[in-house]
Design a protein around this motif. Structure first.
Motif, PDB file in Angstrom:
ATOM      1  N   PRO A  23       0.718  -1.261  -0.069  1.00 36.95           N
ATOM      2  CA  PRO A  23       0.036  -0.127  -0.092  1.00 36.95           C
ATOM      3  C   PRO A  23       0.698   1.357  -0.052  1.00 36.95           C
ATOM      4  O   PRO A  23       0.431   2.179  -0.435  1.00 36.95           O
ATOM      5  N   PHE A  24       2.044   1.372   0.754  1.00 35.23           N
ATOM      6  CA  PHE A  24       2.970   2.458   0.872  1.00 35.23           C
ATOM      7  C   PHE A  24       3.499   2.830  -0.499  1.00 35.23           C
ATOM      8  O   PHE A  24       3.813   3.813  -1.024  1.00 35.23           O
ATOM      9  N   THR A  25       4.273   1.361  -1.458  1.00 32.76           N
ATOM     10  CA  THR A  25       4.924   1.807  -2.776  1.00 32.76           C
ATOM     11  C   THR A  25       3.666   2.124  -3.743  1.00 32.76           C
ATOM     12  O   THR A  25       4.222   2.761  -4.629  1.00 32.76           O
ATOM     13  N   ALA A  26       2.562   1.610  -3.494  1.00 35.02           N
ATOM     14  CA  ALA A  26       1.502   2.190  -4.364  1.00 35.02           C
ATOM     15  C   ALA A  26       1.377   3.548  -4.646  1.00 35.02           C
ATOM     16  O   ALA A  26       1.133   4.117  -5.725  1.00 35.02           O
ATOM     17  N   LEU A  27       1.820   4.374  -3.710  1.00 34.13           N
ATOM     18  CA  LEU A  27       1.602   5.813  -3.595  1.00 34.13           C
ATOM     19  C   LEU A  27       2.504   6.357  -4.591  1.00 34.13           C
ATOM     20  O   LEU A  27       2.257   7.181  -5.556  1.00 34.13           O
ATOM     21  N   TYR A  28       3.814   5.665  -4.673  1.00 30.29           N
ATOM     22  CA  TYR A  28       4.941   6.068  -5.555  1.00 30.29           C
ATOM     23  C   TYR A  28       4.546   5.649  -6.878  1.00 30.29           C
ATOM     24  O   TYR A  28       4.930   6.318  -8.034  1.00 30.29           O
ATOM     25  N   ALA A  29       3.987   4.440  -6.993  1.00 28.85           N
ATOM     26  CA  ALA A  29       3.597   3.838  -8.327  1.00 28.85           C
ATOM     27  C   ALA A  29       2.551   4.803  -8.959  1.00 28.85           C
ATOM     28  O   ALA A  29       2.604   4.826 -10.096  1.00 28.85           O
ATOM     29  N   GLY A  30       1.621   5.136  -8.252  1.00 27.82           N
ATOM     30  CA  GLY A  30       0.627   6.088  -8.595  1.00 27.82           C
ATOM     31  C   GLY A  30       1.292   7.405  -9.351  1.00 27.82           C
ATOM     32  O   GLY A  30       0.926   7.804 -10.307  1.00 27.82           O
ATOM     33  N   ALA A  31       2.293   7.798  -8.588  1.00 27.43           N
ATOM     34  CA  ALA A  31       2.811   9.206  -8.874  1.00 27.43           C
ATOM     35  C   ALA A  31       3.649   8.723 -10.174  1.00 27.43           C
ATOM     36  O   ALA A  31       3.908   9.794 -11.344  1.00 27.43           O
ATOM     37  N   ALA A  32       4.448   7.770 -10.317  1.00 24.25           N
ATOM     38  CA  ALA A  32       5.065   7.318 -11.650  1.00 24.25           C
ATOM     39  C   ALA A  32       4.076   7.217 -12.763  1.00 24.25           C
ATOM     40  O   ALA A  32       4.255   7.841 -14.037  1.00 24.25           O
TER      41      ALA A  32
END
Length: 259
Positions: A23-32
């Protein structure tokens, strides 16, 4: 072999990773993903995909996604999502079993940076990106993120004479935006654009009841004595005060480049 270079380590951690880190890395995936235009015709590759934070989000655009990871356990978690436009395959990102120029967009979110030969990983990304296509790489800053970052900060405060965990060579080498850009160009990309993105990791203080699970993947934790571990837990509780959740601001660099 360092622990994070062993696929068996990630196999055993896959379900815990999916529950806590995904869930945390998904935040950065969304930004990418926000930095790349995908359509249902887009062919997308996610390298070192973990449990699929980027791959599954990319699939929701309608794009055709191939997610790869060297850990069968991680690949199994992606496959379990059952999305028709996502294929998940076990593959070494340093030697992709894929043809040249086969993808419109190639991503690696905190993946290639962990490779023993991270330059080879970047070159493989570029090789399989079509001319005019896009490569996207996310890396942490030099001291990492989330519980790794917090633990390093606390160790420095409580045990300043003790050396902390050495971050993977790729993380260290790409922490400076100028160096990051030069390495992408050397790998075969052009016009890299690099931005910093910060999100808070929400550390549930209740999880301190099982600190070996919370911090257990980090040598900064496993190298401590029981008394030192107790001191670390006490410091986290002190930092949180009456809050049930301790936010840990964590910054990543996200690079977007053209093939």
């Amino acid at each position: 072999m360092r622990q994070f270079e062993n696929p068996a380590h990630w196999d055993s951690a896959a379900q815990h990773y999916e529950r806590t880190a995904h869930p945390f890395t998904a935040l950065y995936a969304g930004a990418a993903l926000a930095r790349v235009s995908l359509t249902p015709e887009s062919r997308v590759l996610d390298i070192a995909a973990g449990t699929g934070a980027l791959a599954l989000a990319a699939a929701r655009t309608g794009a055709q996604v191939l997610a790869t990871d060297f850990s069968p356990g991680m690949v199994a978690r992606i496959a379990a999502a059952g999305l028709r436009n996502v294929e998940a395959r076990v593959m070494d990102g340093q030697a992709l079993a894929l043809p040249d120029a086969g993808f419109d967009a190639v991503f690696s979110i905190f993946g290639v940076i962990m490779f023993p030969d991270w330059r080879k990983g970047l070159a493989e990304m570029a090789r399989v990106t079509r001319p005019g296509g896009t490569g996207v790489v996310a890396t942490w800053q030099a001291r990492g993120a989330a519980t790794f970052l917090l633990l390093g900060q606390i160790r420095q405060k409580l045990f300043p004479e003790r050396e902390g965990m050495t971050m993977p060579a790729g993380v260290q080498a790409l922490s400076d935006p100028g160096d990051f850009a030069r390495e992408l160009v050397a790998a075969g990309y052009r016009d890299p654009q690099i931005e910093s993105v910060t999100h808070d990791y929400a550390l549930d203080i209740a999880a301190l009841a099982g600190p070996d699970t919370l911090f257990g993947m980090s040598p900064d934790w496993t190298s401590l004595t029981d008394a030192e571990k107790a001191a670390v837990v006490a410091e986290v509780r002190r930092m949180a005060g009456d809050q049930p959740v301790l936010p840990i601001p964590s910054t990543a660099s996200i690079a977007v480049a053209i093939r």
